[in-house]
Every structure is written in structure tokens, then in C-alpha cells.
Design a protein around this motif. Sequence first.
Motif, short mmCIF file in Angstrom:
data_model
loop_
_atom_site.label_atom_id
_atom_site.label_comp_id
_atom_site.label_asym_id
_atom_site.label_seq_id
_atom_site.Cartn_x
_atom_site.Cartn_y
_atom_site.Cartn_z
N PHE A 5 38.82 47.71 58.46
CA PHE A 5 39.58 47.07 57.44
C PHE A 5 39.30 45.69 56.60
CE2 PHE A 5 43.24 49.29 59.61
CZ PHE A 5 43.77 49.84 58.59
N SER A 6 38.38 44.95 57.26
CA SER A 6 37.64 43.89 56.57
C SER A 6 36.80 44.31 55.42
CB SER A 6 36.76 43.05 57.58
OG SER A 6 36.29 41.85 56.87
N VAL A 7 36.11 45.28 55.73
CA VAL A 7 34.97 46.08 54.76
C VAL A 7 35.94 46.53 53.67
CG1 VAL A 7 33.44 47.90 54.32
CG2 VAL A 7 33.18 46.42 56.46
N ALA A 8 37.25 47.25 54.03
CA ALA A 8 37.92 47.81 53.07
C ALA A 8 38.65 46.78 51.95
CB ALA A 8 38.96 48.60 53.66
N VAL A 9 38.99 45.85 52.59
CA VAL A 9 39.61 44.81 51.97
C VAL A 9 38.77 43.98 51.03
CG1 VAL A 9 40.91 42.37 52.05
CG2 VAL A 9 41.76 44.55 53.46
N ALA A 10 37.37 43.74 51.61
CA ALA A 10 36.24 43.08 50.70
C ALA A 10 35.89 44.01 49.62
CB ALA A 10 35.14 42.97 51.45
N LYS A 11 35.98 45.38 49.55
CA LYS A 11 35.99 45.92 48.46
C LYS A 11 37.15 45.98 47.54
CE LYS A 11 34.78 50.78 46.82
NZ LYS A 11 35.74 50.75 45.87
N PHE A 12 38.32 45.93 47.88
CA PHE A 12 39.43 45.68 47.16
C PHE A 12 39.42 44.48 46.48
CE2 PHE A 12 43.60 43.77 47.16
CZ PHE A 12 44.37 44.66 46.18
N LEU A 13 39.25 43.40 47.09
CA LEU A 13 39.04 42.04 46.60
C LEU A 13 37.95 41.93 45.35
CD1 LEU A 13 39.83 39.72 49.66
CD2 LEU A 13 41.25 40.72 47.95
N LYS A 14 36.88 42.52 45.62
CA LYS A 14 35.97 42.63 44.63
C LYS A 14 36.32 43.21 43.46
CE LYS A 14 31.05 43.98 43.88
NZ LYS A 14 29.80 44.72 44.52
N ASP A 15 37.05 44.49 43.53
CA ASP A 15 37.57 45.11 42.46
C ASP A 15 38.76 44.30 41.91
OD1 ASP A 15 35.76 47.15 42.84
OD2 ASP A 15 37.18 48.69 43.83
N GLU A 16 39.52 43.80 42.63
CA GLU A 16 40.84 42.93 42.13
C GLU A 16 40.14 41.81 41.11
OE1 GLU A 16 44.87 41.64 44.03
OE2 GLU A 16 43.19 40.55 44.81
N LYS A 17 39.18 41.18 41.73
CA LYS A 17 38.54 39.84 41.13
C LYS A 17 38.27 40.19 39.58
CE LYS A 17 35.27 36.15 41.73
NZ LYS A 17 34.31 35.58 42.40
N LEU A 18 37.64 41.38 39.49
CA LEU A 18 37.24 41.69 38.17
C LEU A 18 38.34 42.12 37.39
CD1 LEU A 18 34.40 44.25 39.19
CD2 LEU A 18 34.29 42.07 38.10
N HIS A 19 39.23 42.53 37.73
CA HIS A 19 40.70 42.89 36.98
C HIS A 19 41.25 41.68 36.52
CE1 HIS A 19 40.24 47.23 36.99
NE2 HIS A 19 40.41 47.22 38.36
N ILE A 20 41.53 40.65 37.55
CA ILE A 20 41.95 39.22 37.22
C ILE A 20 41.24 38.59 36.24
CG2 ILE A 20 42.52 36.98 38.37
CD1 ILE A 20 44.49 39.28 39.29
N ALA A 21 40.19 38.55 36.38
CA ALA A 21 39.20 37.86 35.33
C ALA A 21 39.47 38.53 34.04
CB ALA A 21 37.83 37.96 35.71
N GLN A 22 39.63 39.76 33.84
CA GLN A 22 39.64 40.47 32.52
C GLN A 22 41.17 40.22 31.99
OE1 GLN A 22 37.69 41.86 30.48
NE2 GLN A 22 39.30 42.47 29.13
N TYR A 23 42.21 40.08 32.89
CA TYR A 23 43.59 39.93 32.48
C TYR A 23 43.38 38.46 31.97
CZ TYR A 23 48.10 38.21 32.86
OH TYR A 23 49.52 37.59 32.49
N LEU A 24 42.88 37.49 32.79
CA LEU A 24 43.00 36.00 32.38
C LEU A 24 42.38 35.67 30.99
CD1 LEU A 24 42.16 34.36 35.51
CD2 LEU A 24 44.41 34.24 34.42
N ARG A 25 41.38 36.68 30.65
CA ARG A 25 40.65 36.64 29.17
C ARG A 25 41.47 37.07 28.11
NH1 ARG A 25 36.03 37.89 32.26
NH2 ARG A 25 36.44 40.21 31.98
N GLU A 26 42.20 38.01 28.55
CA GLU A 26 42.98 38.74 27.50
C GLU A 26 44.18 38.03 27.25
OE1 GLU A 26 43.76 42.58 28.97
OE2 GLU A 26 41.65 43.33 28.53
N ALA A 27 44.99 37.25 28.51
CA ALA A 27 46.01 36.43 28.25
C ALA A 27 45.95 35.28 27.73
CB ALA A 27 46.66 36.26 29.99
N SER A 28 44.62 34.70 27.94
CA SER A 28 44.30 33.53 27.02
C SER A 28 44.46 33.71 25.39
CB SER A 28 42.98 32.97 27.37
OG SER A 28 42.89 32.47 28.79
N GLU A 29 44.25 34.84 25.11
CA GLU A 29 44.24 35.04 23.54
C GLU A 29 45.73 35.07 23.12
OE1 GLU A 29 41.78 35.95 21.54
OE2 GLU A 29 40.20 35.29 23.18
N MET A 30 46.70 34.95 24.19
CA MET A 30 48.26 34.88 24.00
C MET A 30 48.56 33.61 23.61
SD MET A 30 49.23 37.91 26.39
CE MET A 30 51.07 37.03 26.27
#
Length: 381
Positions: free
Chosen positions: A348-373
Amino acid sequence: MLDVEFISAISVLGSAQWNAIAGLDYPFTRYEFLHALETSGAVAADKGWQPHHIVVRREADIIAVMPLYIKTHSYGEYVFDWSWAEAYQRHGRPYYPKLLAAIPFTPATGPRLCVADEAEREEVMQALASVLPAHAKEMNASSVHILFSKPEISALWQQQGFMQRSGPQYHWFDQEYGDFEGFLASFSSRKRKTLRKERRVVADQNLDLQVLVGSEISSAQWRFFFHCYQMTYAKRSGHGGYLPEAFFTQLAETMPEHLVMVLASHEGEAVAVALNFRDQHTLYGRYWGCVREYEFLHFEACYYQGIEYCLREGLRHFDPGAQGEHKIQRGFTPISTYSNHWLADADFSVAVAKFLKDEKLHIAQYLREASEMLPFRRGDD
């Protein structure tokens, strides 16, 4: 050599010893706040929040403390791991209990591991990075979680083997505005007009707003606040809230200097209230409720009055609480929050680590887009 002890109630240590390490500025690690949670019954084993606080000693001297709980659910945390629990369940494995280093019901970034001497932080963290996983395994806990740490501290936990997770919030920062008009001057013309219109609508509804600090808040006003608090939770969640009235009345007695209430009245009758906490640098928006709905009153009581208070009192930062994209157009900047996680199960630790890596990219993209607002002026605005 460091000794790590787990205590079942903060009163085992007492206010003098706990506050000597945790300090008196950040309100949510103060003994008075955590003790009120316990004595009011808001946190207890039968509520799924069993106190299990950490005390670190070097010989006889206490050098660090950390709020810690044994959790049997994931309510009241604001870093959502329900999907992790469901995945465990699908595979026939228990996710609960888990160990949680956090401030119950409080998604506010700040110290979690409090050390007497910052020079000893790395040594203490290294010790806990060994002790906490071992202790979790001994008690058959699935995991250890440390929520809403400051970014530099979260990075240190990551170095110690605790996976990092990020999430979005929306905070206000003083940019030498001087006063509210100075803050508005940083907006584009159209956004400035919109905000002024919102404030004018509130005034046109004959609503009066009053900011009360600490001992200025009467018993009747506290009763009104708790009534609104319960109504808000009843509408949103179908229950009366996580915190009993005794929790708030105890805080009013033991740490009034941290409490800032915004009270809204209509023709002399209280109709809405927002409760904030504060320290030397930051205002923390925490609870809101009303007995009647008025257009834009929520924004006025929860955001604009808080910004004005910060500007008057010299506070540089306003954390208005979790969630709420509507804060962005009102001058609250999208930021990352951080938590850290260790899971006992290797797969589960390996699976969660992969999830968090993908989630981090989505969060970073969201923050960039949200800052445009954000409403602030650009170029020729």
C-alpha cells in the motif's frame, strides 16, 4: 539518548510543562486549547480521537512535545484519506486504528512537533521517525500521519521517510496595504467595483458589524455563537457539530487573548457571527453561523472584517480556513498545504506513493490556474 513517552491525557504533563515547550503564541498547540478539547469530551476514545500525546525527554528534561491521537475514523481531519481506508477494506485489511499528529477539527498550518531548542529538532525528528513506525506496528495501527506542518518541516519529515502530500488553501497576505482602501487599490478596476458593491449591499440591508476581542465577548454572545455553530453543522452535516459548548466557554476563560468574534446585527438583533483565533502574526478564521440569510453577509463577516482587523492590528497573514474557491476573487492567494504519511503495509505504501506523486502534479497545475483568478491588477488595469 532520548526517551519517548506516550501520555493518555495532556493533563498528565500539566500546563506549565507543556506550554514551556509549545509556547503561548500559536493558539492550537497551547495546553489550554488541547485540554479544553479533552475536558469537554470533544476528543476521547469513544469519539475516535484517543489522546496519545508524545513527550520527548533527554534524561529528566522535557525537550519536545507533540499532539498525537489514536484515530478510529477519518472525520475532522481535512486531509482526506477515505479512499485509502476503502482500498484497505477492499483487500480485507484494517486501516484503523491509525496514529494522527494533528490539531483536531483545525486545518490550520503551524507547529506540530514543538521543541524547546530548534537546534535539537533534527535529532528529535530522527528519533520519532524510528519510534513512531515501531509503535504503530506494536499497536497494530496501519499508519502514521502528520497534518498541516509548515513546508520546511514537512520537507524534513519527508527526508525521514514520511511521504509528503500537498493540498490547496486560500490565504490573505498583507503587501503593505496600509488599510482596506489600500488593499482595494491593488485590485483591477472591475474587481474593485464588485467588492465595493458587496460591502454596500451589506450596509444597505441595515446590518451592523462589531468586532469583539476576548473578554469583551459576553456570555449571551457566546450562547448566540454556539447556537449558530450548531445550526451551521445541522444544515451541512445533519449533526450539531464536533465541539460542545463547554469547549468554547472554557477557551473564553483560559485564552481570551486569542479570540476575535465578528458579530452581525440587524436593527439591534444578533443575526450572524464569525469566530476567529489569532496569534502575533496570523488571524485564523474558524467558525461561522447565522440565524437568517443576508446577501453577501458571509463574505463581510468572514473575510472583509478579518482583513480590516489584520490591517488595524498589524497581522500579516489571514488563514480563513479550508476550501472555498470563492475566496480567490476576494484577494486570498491559492497556496499549498502539507502533510506527511507513513504506511506499515509495503504494498500500500508503494501504491500511495504513486498516487501522491500524481496528485502533487495535479495540485500544482490547479494552483497555477487558480492564481490566474486573483483580482489584482495586471499591466494597464
